[in-house]
Write a protein that holds these residues in place. Structure first.
Motif, PDB file in Angstrom:
ATOM      1  N   UNK A 102       0.805  -1.187   0.000  1.00  0.00           N
ATOM      2  CA  UNK A 102       0.000   0.000   0.000  1.00  0.00           C
ATOM      3  C   UNK A 102       0.851   1.254   0.000  1.00  0.00           C
ATOM      4  N   UNK A 103       1.982   1.171  -0.672  1.00  0.00           N
ATOM      5  CA  UNK A 103       2.918   2.304  -0.677  1.00  0.00           C
ATOM      6  C   UNK A 103       2.338   3.531  -1.392  1.00  0.00           C
ATOM      7  N   UNK A 104       1.573   3.328  -2.463  1.00  0.00           N
ATOM      8  CA  UNK A 104       0.933   4.472  -3.119  1.00  0.00           C
ATOM      9  C   UNK A 104      -0.098   5.106  -2.189  1.00  0.00           C
ATOM     10  N   UNK A 105      -0.817   4.273  -1.461  1.00  0.00           N
ATOM     11  CA  UNK A 105      -1.781   4.789  -0.487  1.00  0.00           C
ATOM     12  C   UNK A 105      -1.113   5.590   0.609  1.00  0.00           C
ATOM     13  N   UNK A 106       0.036   5.097   1.107  1.00  0.00           N
ATOM     14  CA  UNK A 106       0.784   5.839   2.128  1.00  0.00           C
ATOM     15  C   UNK A 106       1.226   7.197   1.593  1.00  0.00           C
ATOM     16  N   UNK A 107       1.748   7.205   0.364  1.00  0.00           N
ATOM     17  CA  UNK A 107       2.196   8.467  -0.239  1.00  0.00           C
ATOM     18  C   UNK A 107       1.025   9.426  -0.393  1.00  0.00           C
ATOM     19  N   UNK A 108      -0.127   8.918  -0.810  1.00  0.00           N
ATOM     20  CA  UNK A 108      -1.312   9.767  -0.957  1.00  0.00           C
ATOM     21  C   UNK A 108      -1.757  10.335   0.390  1.00  0.00           C
ATOM     22  N   UNK A 109      -1.738   9.492   1.430  1.00  0.00           N
ATOM     23  CA  UNK A 109      -2.123   9.945   2.767  1.00  0.00           C
ATOM     24  C   UNK A 109      -1.207  11.069   3.235  1.00  0.00           C
TER      25      UNK A 109
END
Length: 172
Positions: free
Chosen positions: A99-106
């Motif tokens: 979920x690295x893209x999700x972390x970056x978005x957060x």
């Protein structure tokens, strides 16, 4: 403003296979601090850390995700699973979608929101061990209650208003 794609690339290049999430927490903590968040990184076991960041004093909106990825045996990949490169317009590497893209978005959204609305009530909760039983979430004990929880976990690439979660995994 943080570039979420560049941040996602850095995160993919950070090896956070279950048991080694601390480097990702250490990468993200200063970004949130610089944006005005009070940040706590708590290592529950060596290499296993949760990150909680908070701004404001009221009831917060909470953004959450997990720092770990499932193991990646490089021999089964046609490219380096920690490459974090863009190939034909897509980020590739272990955790690029979960979920690295999700972390970056957060983190990008939280820092942008804090810049536009200093002191806004916002809480960022990033946990370890989601892929191995949610032990990081089980170790959270001092969160501010939140009426809204946004989880940046990919769920069949669609927005859902609720999720049944996992049962009977404790802490999930």
């Amino acid at each position: 403003m943080l570039d979420p794609v560049a941040l996602a690339q850095q995160l993919v290049r950070t090896d956070t296979r279950a048991g080694a999430e601390r480097p990702a927490a250490d990468l993200l903590a200063p970004l949130l601090r610089e944006a005005g968040f009070t940040v706590t990184v708590r290592e529950h076991r060596p290499g296993r850390a949760n990150l909680v960041a908070r701004t404001g004093t009221g009831t917060p909106l909470t953004l959450t995700g997990h720092l770990d990825t499932v193991p990646a045996d490089a021999s089964g990949w046609s490219f380096d699973p920690l490459c974090g490169d863009l190939h034909e317009g897509r980020l590739r590497g272990r955790g690029s979608s979960d979920m690295k893209s999700g972390l970056a978005a957060i983190v990008a959204a939280a820092t942008e929101h804090a810049a536009r609305r200093p002191g806004a009530d916002l809480q960022v909760v990033l946990t370890f061990g989601e892929e191995t039983g949610c032990e990081g979430a089980a170790g959270l004990d001092d969160l501010a209650p939140s009426p809204v929880l946004l989880v940046a976990e990919p769920t069949a690439n669609r927005i859902v208003l609720g999720h049944k979660g996992a049962h009977p995994a404790p802490g999930c």
